[in-house]
Design an enzyme around this catalytic site. Structure first.
Site, PDB file in Angstrom:
ATOM      1  CB  CYS A   1      50.588  25.932  87.347  1.00 49.93           C
ATOM      2  SG  CYS A   1      52.231  26.177  86.644  1.00 49.93           S
TER       3      CYS A   1
ATOM      4  CB  CYS B   1      51.160  32.155  82.142  1.00 48.70           C
ATOM      5  SG  CYS B   1      51.072  30.339  82.224  1.00 48.70           S
TER       6      CYS B   1
END
EC number: 2.8.1.13
Length: 351
Positions: free
Chosen positions: A96, A193
């Site tokens: 990410c 997340c």
């Protein structure tokens, strides 16, 4: 120089914004929506973008939000799933950072007029007399995130700002209390997340991913002693969760994907001499590396002295002392003695 501050709504990114404001920097807030709204989202929970936007308004800071959910699914979530299908243990946070935060989000910041993107990462960015811009471990050893940034392209890091590099987490919390400022979304972010409750097994089941099924657990001597629940549920070096009572503690030594066999053994079988990596990201030219370097193959691991050879297709790491087998799919980050990040790569497997 205008700086965009990536805001998640939590403590760290908020304090990064406050520090830059207090330094007199020209800043604006930028929030990336990486996930679509959850169907089971409690009705009382605020929309992150609205809550962060309201906070920025109180601080007199311009605010922008960008929707990157589709790109995040393609660049981070889909590879995360595929890695488990083939028996690897992915590191979605490192991916990410490389593709989203310092990829598309940085691009969005530049399109909005920013020269740089600031984040709440606990990592230092220094100007080295020989190497130029360098990334260095954060001052807080418990929160240092340099490991997760080791795959970010050097040119991208040169457009980044890390205000929290010299701060410790407890100091950040205390300073916010002193300023009587409460983050709009104050809870600590979870490890992954997009995985509710950090339960990746439930996440993969909910996604109806077709994963390899049960198979035999075999000792290093070739004795079958039980059955595993699917190789994707295990990681090299794992001890807990094997479901076997044995005369000595057992660890996952390796996963034989071709035959669907989980190989286990005692601690003496965990002595990996090194590992091979792919997708290498060089932050310092290997010709300029010092003689003494070390490597981390897990986030919480202390850097281990090693020799590293960089080739056309990857890095070969040779530890000074045998280590727990590095997990395939995780990151190997290379450091010098002062904690400068020299390179990062994705682990192919132990050797």
């Amino acid at each position: 120089m205008k700086i965009a501050v990536a805001l998640s709504g939590g403590t760290d990114s908020l304090f990064a914004l406050l520090l830059l404001l207090e330094q007199g920097q020209d800043v604006f807030g930028l929030h990336a929506r990486f996930l679509p709204p959850r169907a089971d989202q409690p009705s009382g929970n605020p929309d992150p973008a609205e809550a962060i936007g309201a906070m920025c308004a109180r601080l007199g800071v311009d605010f922008h939000a960008v929707d990157l959910a589709d790109a995040f699914e393609e660049a981070v979530v889909a590879p995360f799933i595929e890695e488990y299908v083939v028996g690897r243990t992915p590191n979605p946070c490192a991916r990410c950072n490389a593709t989203m935060k310092f990829g598309l989000l940085l691009d969005a910041a530049r399109a909005l007029g920013a020269a740089r993107l600031a984040t709440g990462h606990y990592v230092r960015q220094l100007r080295h007399p020989q190497w130029g811009m360098t990334l260095q471990r954060g001052a807080d050893p418990a929160k240092d995130q340099s490991y997760f940034l080791s795959l970010v392209d050097r040119a991208r890091l040169e457009q980044a700002v890390f205000p929290l590099g010299n701060w410790r987490k407890e100091q950040v919390k205390a300073e916010l209390v002193k300023r009587n400022i409460v983050p709009p979304l104050p809870s600590e972010s979870q490890e992954i997340c997009f995985v509710p409750g950090d339960d990746y097994r439930a996440f993969l089941r909910d996604r109806q991913v077709r994963l390899p099924g049960p198979g035999p657990i075999v000792t290093m001597r070739g004795r079958k002693i039980g059955s595993h629940k699917g190789l994707w549920q295990y990681t090299e070096g794992q001890r807990r969760g094997l479901g076997i009572a044995w005369e000595e503690p057992l660890y996952v030594v390796s996963k034989d994907m071709e035959n669907n066999v989980l190989l286990v053994g005692g601690r003496e079988h965990l002595a990996a001499r090194g590992c091979l990596t792919e997708d290498v990201n060089l932050l310092v030219d290997p010709a300029d590396w010092p003689a003494e370097i070390s490597v981390r193959t897990r986030y919480r691991q202390a850097p281990q002295p090693a020799r590293v050879t960089v080739g056309d297709t990857g890095m070969a790491v040779r530890f000074r002392e045998p280590q727990t087998p590095p997990a395939r799919g995780q990151v190997a980050a290379v450091y010098d003695a002062e904690g400068h990040v020299l390179a990062g790569g994705v682990i192919l497997g132990p050797v």
